[in-house]
Design a protein around this motif. Structure first.
Motif, short mmCIF file in Angstrom:
data_model
loop_
_atom_site.label_atom_id
_atom_site.label_comp_id
_atom_site.label_asym_id
_atom_site.label_seq_id
_atom_site.Cartn_x
_atom_site.Cartn_y
_atom_site.Cartn_z
N LEU A 261 -10.26 10.74 5.42
CA LEU A 261 -10.80 9.91 6.49
C LEU A 261 -11.83 8.93 5.96
O LEU A 261 -11.81 7.74 6.28
N ILE A 262 -12.72 9.41 5.13
CA ILE A 262 -13.80 8.57 4.59
C ILE A 262 -13.24 7.49 3.68
O ILE A 262 -13.76 6.37 3.63
N THR A 263 -12.15 7.79 2.99
CA THR A 263 -11.60 6.88 1.98
C THR A 263 -10.72 5.79 2.57
O THR A 263 -10.66 4.67 2.04
N ARG A 264 -10.02 6.07 3.65
CA ARG A 264 -8.96 5.19 4.14
C ARG A 264 -9.43 3.77 4.45
O ARG A 264 -8.76 2.80 4.10
N PHE A 265 -10.56 3.65 5.13
CA PHE A 265 -11.01 2.33 5.55
C PHE A 265 -11.25 1.42 4.35
O PHE A 265 -10.77 0.29 4.29
N GLY A 266 -11.98 1.92 3.38
CA GLY A 266 -12.27 1.11 2.19
C GLY A 266 -11.03 0.80 1.38
O GLY A 266 -10.88 -0.32 0.87
N ALA A 267 -10.13 1.77 1.25
CA ALA A 267 -8.92 1.55 0.46
C ALA A 267 -8.05 0.45 1.06
O ALA A 267 -7.49 -0.38 0.34
N GLY A 268 -7.94 0.44 2.39
CA GLY A 268 -7.15 -0.60 3.04
C GLY A 268 -7.71 -1.99 2.78
O GLY A 268 -6.97 -2.93 2.49
N ARG A 269 -9.02 -2.13 2.86
CA ARG A 269 -9.65 -3.43 2.62
C ARG A 269 -9.49 -3.86 1.17
O ARG A 269 -9.24 -5.04 0.88
N VAL A 270 -9.63 -2.91 0.25
CA VAL A 270 -9.47 -3.24 -1.17
C VAL A 270 -8.04 -3.70 -1.45
O VAL A 270 -7.83 -4.66 -2.21
N SER A 271 -7.06 -3.05 -0.83
CA SER A 271 -5.67 -3.46 -1.07
C SER A 271 -5.38 -4.83 -0.48
O SER A 271 -4.53 -5.56 -1.00
N ASP A 272 -6.08 -5.22 0.59
CA ASP A 272 -5.93 -6.57 1.15
C ASP A 272 -6.40 -7.63 0.15
O ASP A 272 -5.85 -8.73 0.09
N ARG A 273 -7.40 -7.29 -0.63
CA ARG A 273 -8.03 -8.27 -1.52
C ARG A 273 -7.46 -8.24 -2.94
O ARG A 273 -7.41 -9.27 -3.61
N HIS A 274 -7.07 -7.07 -3.41
CA HIS A 274 -6.70 -6.94 -4.82
C HIS A 274 -5.24 -6.53 -5.04
O HIS A 274 -4.83 -6.35 -6.19
N GLY A 275 -4.48 -6.40 -3.98
CA GLY A 275 -3.06 -6.09 -4.13
C GLY A 275 -2.76 -4.62 -3.91
O GLY A 275 -3.57 -3.75 -4.24
N ARG A 276 -1.59 -4.35 -3.37
CA ARG A 276 -1.23 -2.98 -3.01
C ARG A 276 -0.98 -2.11 -4.23
O ARG A 276 -1.43 -0.97 -4.30
N GLU A 277 -0.24 -2.65 -5.20
CA GLU A 277 0.23 -1.80 -6.28
C GLU A 277 -0.88 -1.31 -7.19
O GLU A 277 -0.87 -0.17 -7.65
N SER A 278 -1.86 -2.16 -7.47
CA SER A 278 -2.96 -1.73 -8.33
C SER A 278 -3.76 -0.61 -7.68
O SER A 278 -4.20 0.34 -8.34
N VAL A 279 -3.94 -0.69 -6.36
CA VAL A 279 -4.64 0.37 -5.64
C VAL A 279 -3.81 1.64 -5.61
O VAL A 279 -4.32 2.75 -5.76
N MET A 280 -2.49 1.50 -5.43
CA MET A 280 -1.60 2.66 -5.41
C MET A 280 -1.65 3.43 -6.73
O MET A 280 -1.60 4.67 -6.74
#
Length: 395
Positions: A261-280
């Protein structure tokens, strides 16, 4: 005289519709997750201890088989009716569990209950893509995921409390009550599908095109592989908790869902800015590491630490892969694309449940091996991303 650049406002994300959708999702996930920690003991009391692996697998099998139908109906009949149908299944099943007192009846009900997750999340993801700006899609999926995760977090602990304080039947009825509240919220929401059709039997005729969206193959394969871990967590996690002396098995689920729960919000925003695959790649690596920690656990603290790491990994991967899928989906086939992604999820969870139960075989000395194998399967997904990641993904 200097001329100031106009201030560009960020597209609006927080709307009444989005808030209602998140609340409905919270209640839906709390409803069926209330039961998860109690079902292995319930089946054992019925004399079906050897069928524990089927508790999750049968549920996910029906969810998997229903995805092509939910995807097609979401794109034709509408988002809201399909979401409501998924919650309705939870409502009905909560009243039926106390009635089914045989192993066959219980397993049949698990099959029926799977229709809930086969329908509601598919239509929910399509609804989100309709109402939020695409530039904030990852963030929106993170927030929606937070709602579901919060329900998943609170559900098991509350379900265990209801069972201990009152009875297992009260827990089942309470699950139905939450599903009913989810339906009530949906009834007040505006439909977003512009061109709708009245439901007809012909809509249940499925072709290969309705079952699979080739544009989202890559995220679906990665999703399939890392969902093996979730199948193992749901199936043998409660037994491992009890073996290590954790009386409230919902605590194990609460730890990983809260960290997710704590991680989801930040991870979504990071993937918007830096790309999905690198975050995955980061999330999948952490998931494999969490399987190592859980497999090595020899105390409650060690196990809960592994659970927290797993939750962080899940919080990174889930909203990112959902946004990645919608990035690649054709605009007129979002329901089909989301259904393809969820077919991969259900297949991974179901096979992970069966494989982990088979490896564990009700032998506490085999917990470690079961979780290590899940970690290895997850790493296959990481190598797949590296090997096939030649094209730049949509941002």
């Amino acid at each position: 005289m200097s001329v100031q650049s106009p201030v560009i406002e960020e597209p609006r994300l927080f709307t009444v519709s989005f808030g209602l959708l998140c609340l409905s999702s919270f209640l839906f996930f709390a409803s069926f997750n209330m039961m998860v920690p109690e079902l292995p003991d319930y089946l054992t009391e019925l004399g079906g201890a050897e069928y524990k692996g089927l508790i999750i697998s049968l549920f996910t099998l029906t969810a998997l088989l229903s995805r092509p139908f939910s995807g097609k109906l979401t794109d034709t009949v509408g988002r809201v009716p399909i979401m409501a149908f998924g919650s309705l299944v939870c409502f009905i099943c909560g009243f039926l569990y106390p009635i089914f007192h045989t192993i066959a009846g219980f397993l049949l009900l698990r099959l029926v209950h799977g229709f809930s997750t086969g329908f509601k999340p598919t239509a929910t993801s399509a609804y989100v893509a309709d109402i939020v700006p695409l530039s904030r899609l990852g963030e929106a999926m993170g927030l929606l995921g937070m709602s579901g995760t919060l329900g998943s977090s609170i559900g098991p602990a509350i379900g265990d409390w209801f069972t201990i304080t009152f009875s297992r039947n009260v827990m089942f009825y309470s699950s139905s009550g939450l599903a009913l509240m989810s339906i009530a919220i949906l009834m007040g929401m505006k439909e977003t599908l512009i061109t709708r059709e009245r439901f007809q039997l012909k809509h249940l005729k499925i072709s290969w095109k309705d079952m699979y969206e080739p544009a989202v193959l890559r995220p679906s394969i990665v999703y399939f592989l890392f969902c093996f871990c979730y199948g193992a967590i749901l199936t043998i996690g409660p037994d491992l908790s009890r073996y290590l002396g954790i009386n409230n098995r919902g605590l194990f689920f609460t730890c990983f869902t809260l960290s997710s729960l704590i991680t989801r919000f930040g991870a979504g925003r990071v993937s918007d800015r830096h790309g999905r695959e690198s975050v995955m790649k980061v999330g999948v690596s952490l998931m494999a590491f969490s399987m190592l920690l859980i497999g090595l656990a020899d105390s409650p603290l060690f196990l809960l630490t592994g659970s927290v790491v797993y939750g962080i990994a899940l919080g990174i991967c889930s909203p990112t892969v959902q946004a990645w899928t919608i990035d690649l989906a054709p605009e007129d086939g979002r329901g089909r694309a989301v259904a393809t992604m969820y077919i991969a999820l259900e297949a991974g969870i179901g096979l992970g449940a069966l494989l982990s139960a088979w490896l564990y075989d009700n032998d506490s000395s085999k917990f470690g091996m079961a979780f290590y194998v899940m970690g290895i399967i997850t790493l296959v997904g990481w190598f797949y991303m590296v090997k096939t990641g030649k094209k730049k993904l949509p941002q």
